[in-house]
Design an enzyme around this catalytic site. Structure first.
Site, PDB file in Angstrom:
ATOM      1  N   ASP A  12      -6.176   1.706  -3.828  1.00  0.00           N
ATOM      2  CA  ASP A  12      -7.454   1.522  -3.123  1.00  0.00           C
ATOM      3  C   ASP A  12      -7.834   2.733  -2.273  1.00  0.00           C
ATOM      4  O   ASP A  12      -8.939   2.776  -1.726  1.00  0.00           O
ATOM      5  CB  ASP A  12      -7.449   0.247  -2.277  1.00  0.00           C
ATOM      6  CG  ASP A  12      -6.487   0.292  -1.094  1.00  0.00           C
ATOM      7  OD1 ASP A  12      -5.628   1.203  -1.048  1.00  0.00           O
ATOM      8  OD2 ASP A  12      -6.592  -0.599  -0.221  1.00  0.00           O
TER       9      ASP A  12
ATOM     10  N   SER B 178       0.835  -1.203   0.000  1.00  0.00           N
ATOM     11  CA  SER B 178       0.000   0.000   0.000  1.00  0.00           C
ATOM     12  C   SER B 178       0.874   1.259   0.000  1.00  0.00           C
ATOM     13  O   SER B 178       1.656   1.474  -0.900  1.00  0.00           O
ATOM     14  CB  SER B 178      -0.958  -0.023   1.193  1.00  0.00           C
ATOM     15  OG  SER B 178      -1.882   1.028   1.135  1.00  0.00           O
TER      16      SER B 178
END
Length: 472
Positions: free
Chosen positions: A247, A108
């Site tokens: 995301d 991430s």
């Protein structure tokens, strides 16, 4: 033979709020295989499947980790479908449509010397019970001696683009100039064709061959300045970007001002007429003050906690969703958009909130939508390389004596209205301003969130707290 629980324990890799995270050197081929074997053992006890999907972000370490996971699947006699570099929600979406589990190799937003694994059930993200089952599984497997060559399928990318372009008329964004801050995002090759297919003129901005750890919850000052300059230079209506695995969105208005993720989520939810929300305790309190939603449930920070609330909300409400302060949007039920069904996607997504914001803004611009909200402003930042043990001790001492902690942080005259320990230590002052401290769940970092009536005040809280806390 190796045993998954032993290999995982010895690796030092732990589950955080967004999957298993650790240093790159901890994710050896055997460690990746151990997690894969344990995950499959956990899933086979609940679902029937013969195929598992995988994808990666743009980190240098991600391809080899994917190869190790695929080798482990081969050991189990399962077929691996590899989608290459795509956003996490694109992988999750296509796997859910195929009713199969999937594994996303990504760290991430954390620095490139770290990486991680995200696991998805056929019906969405794994839960906390699944995490424990993975850690405790005693799956036996052979050590990984060679890594297979793999070829990426384009289906996850094309299906993800179609998920959104099919909802709107092709002229939705006609006349709009949209900047895509590409950096090293896993979705950087998808966003331009997606927005272009809806009529926008797209300007590609600052693609990087090196991994850039964009944190949508603590936007760097340099990125704030870039957005303002890009907006002026290219006369942009908005700037769209994401974190490393695509995301969590980062969206700027027509002035180049980045929106806070919870404000973006609020505006998206309102545009979709969502009835009930599940949101982390760190989100802006303006969500409840608007009286737009029938129910708002506050949770611990992390998508698994948000998703866990969906089942309860679904018993009463027809349309449910969640969002986080980092901007990740989780659609907990099917909803109707323009008379068409948008299927649930209970994992963080970056594209949906950006598109719904642009649709709601129309030709009037994004800033009027934001300015019409009550003036409750949040800010946040973090201290990196701050020992987790030290963070936990500070929070424990603060919970025992919050007034003393506030005094140490430079707020001698502040009175406390409420103490919330849902996740970390969240102090509401008598003027309704908020100071919230929380250690990161996946890195040695301490975050500070603050809420006030102005960005200057909220930022002052954050800057003061993070400066003083290092002296404690």
């Amino acid at each position: 033979m190796l045993v998954s629980s032993t290999v995982i324990k010895e690796s030092g890799i732990q589950f955080g709020t967004s999957g298993a995270r650790g240093l790159v050197e901890q994710f050896t081929a055997d460690a990746c295989a151990a997690f894969t074997h344990a995950f499959i053992q956990c899933m086979q006890g609940q679902f029937n499947f013969k195929t598992v999907a995988l994808a990666i972000d743009n980190r240098p370490s991600s391809p080899a980790m994917a190869q190790a996971c695929i080798k482990a699947l081969e050991q189990l006699g399962l077929e691996a479908v590899y989608y290459g570099v795509v956003p996490t929600p694109a992988l999750a979406y296509v796997a859910m449509q195929d009713n199969i589990p999937c594994i996303m190799i990504t760290g991430s937003h954390i620095p490139f010397d770290r990486n991680g694994l995200k696991f998805y059930r056929p019906d969405g993200e794994i839960n906390k019970a699944d995490e424990q089952a993975i850690l405790n599984a005693d799956a036996s497997f052979s050590a990984i001696s060679d890594l297979p060559q793999v070829i990426a399928s384009q289906r996850a990318a094309t299906d993800y683009i179609a998920r959104y372009t099919e909802l709107f008329d092709a002229s939705l964004l006609s006349g709009k100039r949209i900047g895509i801050y590409e950096h090293s995002s896993a979705g950087r090759d998808l966003y331009a064709p997606l927005f272009t297919s809806l009529g926008a003129e797209v300007i590609s901005l600052e693609r990087s061959d090196e991994f850039v750890p964009i944190d949508t919850e603590a936007v760097a000052d340099a990125d704030k300045l870039k957005a303002v300059n890009w907006s002026k230079q290219y006369q942009l209506d908005t700037i769209f970007s994401t974190d490393g695995d695509g995301d969590r969105p980062l969206v700027a208005d027509e002035n180049g001002e980045w929106l806070r993720g919870d404000i973006l989520g609020l505006l998206c939810s309102s545009a979709m007429n969502i009835e009930a929300l599940a949101i982390p305790v760190s989100c802006n309190t303006v969500v409840e003050s608007l009286d737009v939603f029938k129910h708002v449930e506050r949770t611990k920070i992390g998508s698994p906690y948000v998703i866990a609330e969906f089942a309860s909300l679904a018993k009463t409400y027809a349309s449910i969703a969640g969002f986080e302060a980092n901007g990740g949007y989780l659609l907990g039920s099917d909803v109707q958009v323009n008379g068409k069904t948008l299927k649930a996607l209970p994992t963080r997504d970056a594209v949906l909130p950006a598109l719904m914001l642009l649709a709601a803004a129309g030709n009037n611009g994004i800033s009027p939508l934001v300015n019409a909200l009550p003036q409750r402003v949040t800010d946040s930042d973090r201290i990196q390389n701050f020992a987790t043990g030290k963070s936990l001790q500070i929070l424990a001492d603060g919970q025992a004596n919050p007034e003393l902690l506030l005094a140490k942080l430079g707020f001698d005259n502040a009175a406390i209205k409420n103490v919330d320990v849902t996740d970390g230590l969240r102090l509401t002052l008598d003027n309704d301003d908020v100071i919230h401290l929380r250690p990161s769940g996946n890195a040695p970092e301490l975050r500070c969130y603050a809420e006030s009536t102005s960005i200057a005040s909220a930022k002052q809280y954050v800057d003061t707290v993070l400066a003083k806390i290092q002296l404690i």
